[in-house]
Design a protein around this motif. Structure first.
Motif, short mmCIF file in Angstrom:
data_model
loop_
_atom_site.label_atom_id
_atom_site.label_comp_id
_atom_site.label_asym_id
_atom_site.label_seq_id
_atom_site.Cartn_x
_atom_site.Cartn_y
_atom_site.Cartn_z
N VAL A 1 -3.72 6.26 -4.07
CA VAL A 1 -4.01 5.23 -3.61
C VAL A 1 -2.84 3.79 -4.42
N THR A 2 -1.62 3.25 -3.94
CA THR A 2 -1.66 1.64 -5.01
C THR A 2 -1.95 0.84 -4.27
N TYR A 3 -2.46 -0.39 -4.02
CA TYR A 3 -2.23 -1.71 -3.49
C TYR A 3 -2.12 -3.13 -4.63
N GLN A 4 -1.75 -3.40 -3.99
CA GLN A 4 -1.31 -5.62 -4.35
C GLN A 4 -2.29 -6.40 -4.05
N ASP A 5 -3.32 -7.14 -3.66
CA ASP A 5 -4.14 -8.26 -2.95
C ASP A 5 -2.76 -9.52 -2.80
N THR A 6 -3.62 -10.60 -2.30
CA THR A 6 -2.38 -11.57 -1.75
C THR A 6 -3.08 -12.54 -2.73
N VAL B 1 6.38 8.25 5.64
CA VAL B 1 4.76 7.68 5.47
C VAL B 1 4.69 7.00 4.45
N LEU B 2 4.71 8.26 3.41
CA LEU B 2 4.88 8.29 2.07
C LEU B 2 5.36 7.82 1.28
N ASN B 3 5.09 7.38 0.07
CA ASN B 3 5.17 6.77 -0.81
C ASN B 3 6.58 5.55 -0.26
N ARG B 4 6.07 5.03 0.73
CA ARG B 4 6.66 3.83 0.98
C ARG B 4 5.11 2.56 1.66
N PRO B 5 5.88 1.30 0.97
CA PRO B 5 4.81 0.93 0.83
C PRO B 5 4.96 0.07 2.45
N LYS C 1 1.24 -12.51 -10.10
CA LYS C 1 1.05 -13.19 -8.37
C LYS C 1 0.20 -12.02 -8.21
N SER C 2 0.25 -11.39 -8.08
CA SER C 2 -1.07 -10.56 -7.39
C SER C 2 -1.59 -9.34 -7.81
N ARG C 3 -2.76 -8.52 -8.51
CA ARG C 3 -3.54 -7.63 -8.79
C ARG C 3 -3.42 -6.82 -8.16
N THR C 4 -2.54 -5.85 -8.73
CA THR C 4 -3.13 -4.50 -8.73
C THR C 4 -3.52 -3.49 -8.82
N TYR C 5 -4.19 -2.57 -8.16
CA TYR C 5 -5.41 -1.99 -7.61
C TYR C 5 -4.69 -0.33 -7.77
N ARG C 6 -5.22 0.71 -8.24
CA ARG C 6 -5.22 2.07 -8.31
C ARG C 6 -6.24 3.41 -8.39
N GLU C 7 -6.58 3.89 -7.54
CA GLU C 7 -6.99 4.93 -7.16
C GLU C 7 -6.51 6.23 -6.89
N VAL D 1 0.86 -1.09 0.03
CA VAL D 1 -0.10 0.26 -0.05
C VAL D 1 0.92 1.24 0.28
N VAL D 2 0.64 2.16 -1.34
CA VAL D 2 1.49 3.09 -0.88
C VAL D 2 0.89 4.58 -1.43
N LEU D 3 0.81 5.03 -0.63
CA LEU D 3 0.53 6.73 -0.79
C LEU D 3 1.00 8.30 -1.64
#
Length: 206
Positions: free
Chosen positions: A139-144, A103-107, A151-157, A80-82
């Motif tokens: 906001v970007t993040y991936q499922d497990t 905190v920002l720009n780190r997973p 390996k995983s799907r990436t979401y971007r909002e 999860v990255v902001l």
């Protein structure tokens, strides 16, 4: 007239029954595949992670605003990255940005229905510090979930964090404070005043 029509129709189905059956079978397979894809998408939407950004009143001092990052989904969110879409300019009495940039720009990893809170903004005594009043955050993040080819799907909002509500938010009072008398008496009286003030705030909260 009608009899000849039905005879012609019967002759057509009798001679073309094989192609009609094949077309019907193909259409049945297509509808079945589409239905399975719809069920799979519905299942994915129900179980995927959902990250939300919610500004709330801060806990460090009056006039502070925290950003709460929550995973409202039914599965974990990893990486999860902001990323704010604009550069933050430091205020006159800046003390938040240095901590916020760590905190920002780190997973991060967030479990289902879990959240974490970071300092975001302060308008204490009119001195702005931290993020702007309104800012867009990518906001970007991936499922497990493990998949066959990836390996995983990436979401971007892109979410808007609006802290304008804080301008009209009432600040809690600190209660009376005794400054005269013996030290032991002052301490006991101040503790009693603080407890009464705390009870008042809790009672007004609900």
């Amino acid at each position: 007239m009608f009899s000849s029509f039905f005879l012609d129709l019967w002759s057509f189905f009798k001679t073309e029954s094989a192609p009609v059956t094949a077309i019907t079978a193909i259409l049945g397979v297509l509808f079945a595949v589409l239905n399975l894809r719809k069920l799979a998408q519905d299942s994915h939407d129900r179980t995927r992670p959902y990250i939300a950004l919610e500004p709330r009143l801060g806990v460090q001092l009056n006039g502070a605003i925290d950003l709460v990052v929550t995973n409202y989904g039914q599965s974990p969110a990893q990486n999860v990255v902001l990323r704010p879409l604009e550069k933050f300019e430091p205020g006159d009495d800046e003390y938040i940005l240095e901590r916020l940039e760590k905190v920002l720009n780190r997973p991060f990893y967030i479990a289902p229905n879990a959240s974490f809170r970071v300092m975001w903004r302060s308008i204490y005594l009119g001195n702005d510090s931290g993020a702007p009043e309104v800012v867009q955050v990518e906001v970007t993040y991936q499922d497990t979930k493990k998949r066959l080819f990836r390996k995983s799907r990436t979401y971007r909002e892109i979410l808007t964090v609006d802290t304008g509500f804080a301008v009209a938010t009432p600040l809690p009072s600190q209660g009376p404070r005794r400054t005269s008398g013996k030290e032991s008496e002052k301490a006991l009286v101040n503790i009693a005043n603080a407890l009464r003030t705390l009870n008042q705030h809790i009672g007004n909260r609900y």
